[in-house]
Design an enzyme around this catalytic site. Sequence first.
Site, PDB file in Angstrom:
ATOM      1  N   ASP A   1      -4.006   9.637  14.769  1.00 13.43           N
ATOM      2  CA  ASP A   1      -4.331   9.348  13.476  1.00 13.43           C
ATOM      3  C   ASP A   1      -5.312   7.883  13.613  1.00 13.43           C
ATOM      4  O   ASP A   1      -5.367   7.044  13.353  1.00 13.43           O
ATOM      5  CB  ASP A   1      -4.104   9.465  12.964  1.00 13.43           C
ATOM      6  CG  ASP A   1      -3.975   9.575  11.161  1.00 13.43           C
ATOM      7  OD1 ASP A   1      -5.051   9.776  11.116  1.00 13.43           O
ATOM      8  OD2 ASP A   1      -3.604   9.093  10.159  1.00 13.43           O
TER       9      ASP A   1
ATOM     10  N   PHE B   1       3.074   9.715   3.056  1.00 17.20           N
ATOM     11  CA  PHE B   1       4.193   9.563   3.670  1.00 17.20           C
ATOM     12  C   PHE B   1       5.250   8.667   2.845  1.00 17.20           C
ATOM     13  O   PHE B   1       6.415   8.667   2.814  1.00 17.20           O
ATOM     14  CB  PHE B   1       4.693   9.959   5.198  1.00 17.20           C
ATOM     15  CG  PHE B   1       3.940  11.416   6.220  1.00 17.20           C
ATOM     16  CD1 PHE B   1       4.012  12.181   5.290  1.00 17.20           C
ATOM     17  CD2 PHE B   1       2.939  10.861   7.241  1.00 17.20           C
ATOM     18  CE1 PHE B   1       3.200  13.682   5.486  1.00 17.20           C
ATOM     19  CE2 PHE B   1       2.501  12.152   7.867  1.00 17.20           C
ATOM     20  CZ  PHE B   1       2.508  13.493   7.463  1.00 17.20           C
ATOM     21  N   GLY B   2       5.336   7.787   1.926  1.00 19.98           N
ATOM     22  CA  GLY B   2       5.748   6.553   1.660  1.00 19.98           C
ATOM     23  C   GLY B   2       4.846   5.428   1.257  1.00 19.98           C
ATOM     24  O   GLY B   2       3.714   5.599   0.991  1.00 19.98           O
TER      25      GLY B   2
ATOM     26  N   VAL C   1       4.852   0.687   1.107  1.00 15.67           N
ATOM     27  CA  VAL C   1       4.540  -0.115   2.626  1.00 15.67           C
ATOM     28  C   VAL C   1       4.603  -1.649   1.962  1.00 15.67           C
ATOM     29  O   VAL C   1       3.974  -1.875   1.178  1.00 15.67           O
ATOM     30  CB  VAL C   1       3.418  -0.680   3.633  1.00 15.67           C
ATOM     31  CG1 VAL C   1       3.903  -1.329   4.016  1.00 15.67           C
ATOM     32  CG2 VAL C   1       3.504   0.987   4.567  1.00 15.67           C
TER      33      VAL C   1
ATOM     34  N   LYS D   1       8.193   0.120   6.266  1.00 22.14           N
ATOM     35  CA  LYS D   1       7.108   1.440   5.654  1.00 22.14           C
ATOM     36  C   LYS D   1       8.734   2.332   5.730  1.00 22.14           C
ATOM     37  O   LYS D   1       9.152   1.832   6.064  1.00 22.14           O
ATOM     38  CB  LYS D   1       6.832   2.100   7.040  1.00 22.14           C
ATOM     39  CG  LYS D   1       6.542   3.135   7.099  1.00 22.14           C
ATOM     40  CD  LYS D   1       5.538   3.083   7.949  1.00 22.14           C
ATOM     41  CE  LYS D   1       4.490   5.212   7.605  1.00 22.14           C
ATOM     42  NZ  LYS D   1       3.826   5.573   9.091  1.00 22.14           N
TER      43      LYS D   1
ATOM     44  N   GLY E   1       0.855   5.860   1.353  1.00 21.08           N
ATOM     45  CA  GLY E   1       0.172   6.157   1.898  1.00 21.08           C
ATOM     46  C   GLY E   1       0.648   7.327   1.704  1.00 21.08           C
ATOM     47  O   GLY E   1       1.132   8.518   0.812  1.00 21.08           O
TER      48      GLY E   1
ATOM     49  N   GLY F   1       0.373  -1.248   0.178  1.00 21.20           N
ATOM     50  CA  GLY F   1      -0.706   0.053   0.013  1.00 21.20           C
ATOM     51  C   GLY F   1       0.512   0.954  -0.491  1.00 21.20           C
ATOM     52  O   GLY F   1       2.198   1.171   0.319  1.00 21.20           O
TER      53      GLY F   1
END
Length: 904
Positions: free
Chosen positions: A837, A721-722, A724, A737, A719, A717
């Site tokens: 979060d 910031f980066g 995985v 990650k 997101g 996946g």
Amino acid sequence: MRPVHLQTQNESPSFRIIFVFVILNFTVTSALRSVDYSGNETDHTALLAIKSQLQVPSNRALNSWNDSIYHCYWEGVKCGRKHKRVTVLDLNSRGLAGTISPFIGNLSFLKIINLYNNSLYGEIPSQLGNLVRLHELRLYNNTLVGEIPGNISRCVNLRVIFLAHNKLEGKLPTGLGLLSKLTNFLVQVNHLTGSLFDIIQNLTSLLLISADENSFIGTIPNSIGRMQNLIFLEVGENQLSGTLPTSLFNLSSLKLFDFDTNQLHGELPPDVGVNIPGLKYFNIQGNNFTGLIPITFQNLTALEVFDFSYNNFVGNVPSYFENFHNLSILNLGGNFLEGDINFIDTLVNCSQLRILNLGPNHFSGILPKSVANLSTSLQVFTIQNTLISGKIPEGITNLNNLEQLWMGNCKLTGSIPQNFGKLYKLEILYLHSNNLKGKIPNSMANLSHLSELYLDDNLLEGNIPPNLGNCQSLLYLNLAYNELNGTLSNELFEGSASFLIVDLSHNHLEGSLSLEMSKQSNLEDLEVSNNKFSGVVPSDLGKCFDLQYLFIDGNYFHGNIPSSFASLASLQEIDFSRNNLSGPIPSFFSKFSLLYYLNLSYNDFVGTVPTNSIFANASGFFVVGNNRLCGGIKQLQLPKCIENRRTKRSKGIIPIISALVGAVAMAVGAAGLYLACIKKKNTPLLLDSMMGKATMKVSYDMLLKATAGFSLENLLGTGSFGSVFKGILDGNLVAVKVLNLQHRSASKSFMAECNTLRNVRHRNLVGVITACSSIDFQRNDFKALVYEFMPNGSLYSRLHGVHENMSLAQRLDVAIDVAHSVCYLHHECETPIVHCDLKPSNILLDNDMVAHVGDFGLARFLTQPQHPNQSSTIGIKGTIGYAAPGNNSVISNYNISTAYTYSK
């Protein structure tokens, strides 16, 4: 008994002499007629035998061939004056089928056989060898098979052999070399093999040789120079090898010289144009000739065709064409010629020029304006695949008979002339891969004969002219890789154009796809990738039954794949990736027998992935980046669609929960959350055995190897910031990650997560295998964290994906697990930690469906306020969405958008 003698009273001796003379004359004449009748009977019988093996079409071509008409008067039959024997059999172009009867060999006086332009099949009968008087044998344009009969050498008077355009095979009979009177030898377009010139090299009477499109081998002997009468030499598209003998260029009568598409090599002799001044046709394209173009070609001013293409010629092109007034074709493409193309200036006097091909080559410099002064007879002009630069001259529209204009893959600049519509005969226009800018001229709508328009890979901007759809012959439209913008007009697809290929990819087009596109019933290839299209995929596209390639990836389409697509059984390649498509993956894709590529990656598809047909092809089917899918073949590494059993704790609660409904269930849930938070602080909550490796050192190379080079196949996946990746580290499945440090907050998120995980240890938190303090990666600004792998995905995927039947008991268990985590973070840590979060996509499920809270990139340590009335200044962090009410120092965000999901 004595014979009775009758005598009239007036009988005299002179009367007796006359009577005897008449009787004798009648007897002799009858005898001669008896001989002629015998020969004619042979011809008559042979002709009927020939007819019996022919199938005559409805035009009744041989209707006159019957016993009521003398055979010398039959259609297509001619007889000699003296002996009344058949000398000509001419049945050409009668639509006849069938075979040639061997009885043709009984027509012993035959001089001419014309059976060409029919549908005859079978072999050429060997009985032709009996026809020693035969002068001409014309059997071309049939479907005859087998070899040329060897005994044809007995036809010593043969002058013409026309066997072209059949299916003859094998080698030429050696006896052909004995036909010393042979002048015309045409065997082109067959399957003949073996040597050609070794057989015919001594036939010095030959005027015409045509043997192209066969499989002849061997070299051209120097003895060919003895054929001083040779006018026509055509041996292209064979497998001839070696060099051209110098004697060949001493054949002063030669008018046509065609050796194209063979395996010849070497340099042309420098005096090539000295001794054959009458040469009109010179074609050596498709060989391996090298060196310079000889200067002596300037003597061949009668040339009409000059084809050097696809060899290895180098150097500049001499400027000597000003006197080539009859030049029709100049083809220099496919070589390594260089320099500018100012020799075009010498072509302006070539008033018959129809084809001018200069590419591909290494030509450079500016496209001369003299192009506009070329013959108005010009039909094809090519500079494609050269280094020619500059602008397209406005005057090019003077070439009003131009049918094909090839200027692709050059270095042309400027804009497309606005008056291009004046080239009303234009059929093919290639301007791709240049640096052209500006708008596509509206005048192109006037090109009613245009079938191929390639403007891709330029800097064109503005809207696509809607009136291009009025080009009634347009089949191929490629505008990809430009800066085009705006929306697609319905007019483009509802006009008279009947597209086969439409490629609008890699532009800035927006809006929805035109519903009129479904009217393109012949459409085979539609590519709109990497634009800004939105809306749903038009279901009417399902009416384009011939569609083979469909690429809509890299846009903003949403909704389901239309069920009408089930009718697109001709599809071979489909790419729907990088959109916002949702719903189940249609099973009808598995019924497409031609489909070998299906990319559905990075969407929001849900449900079970099929495992048959295309779905079983791991190299042709892609679903990475769809976090709500399960099942599929093993190589996809998706979670199983079968629910896993919970721990004994869950089993004990199931009977209780089953008896509760509605509000009671919610009350129990709330109570569970409360009980979890007031549990004893000294409850042993430790990570599993993998946490014993929390201090292990991990290098960049180790992670590179663990994730197979951070391959897309291992991508779990992405997101904010980066990304995985799944990997195998020290024999264990892990989630890696990798931070995208180009994002300005990525480093801050990395430090926040490190600081948080360095201070927490709890069974309901996602465990970091490698402690942050030991793994501050610095390789090309590379940072990463290694986590426990959670095989059952996120709570979000369980609630909104294929497992929407998750029981209330299971949901309560997850809520309790999360409550343990929150309680630990808020009350049991030395310094309280706020997650900031907390949402379903950040709650991950292990192999036993135990929930773990992950992604501490926005976490904050909560320091005690200095004053009793002071509140926290953390504010609302995380994904914008629903924020649960409560003390603003403890914000829990339950937005359902996807963040990092470490799952199969």
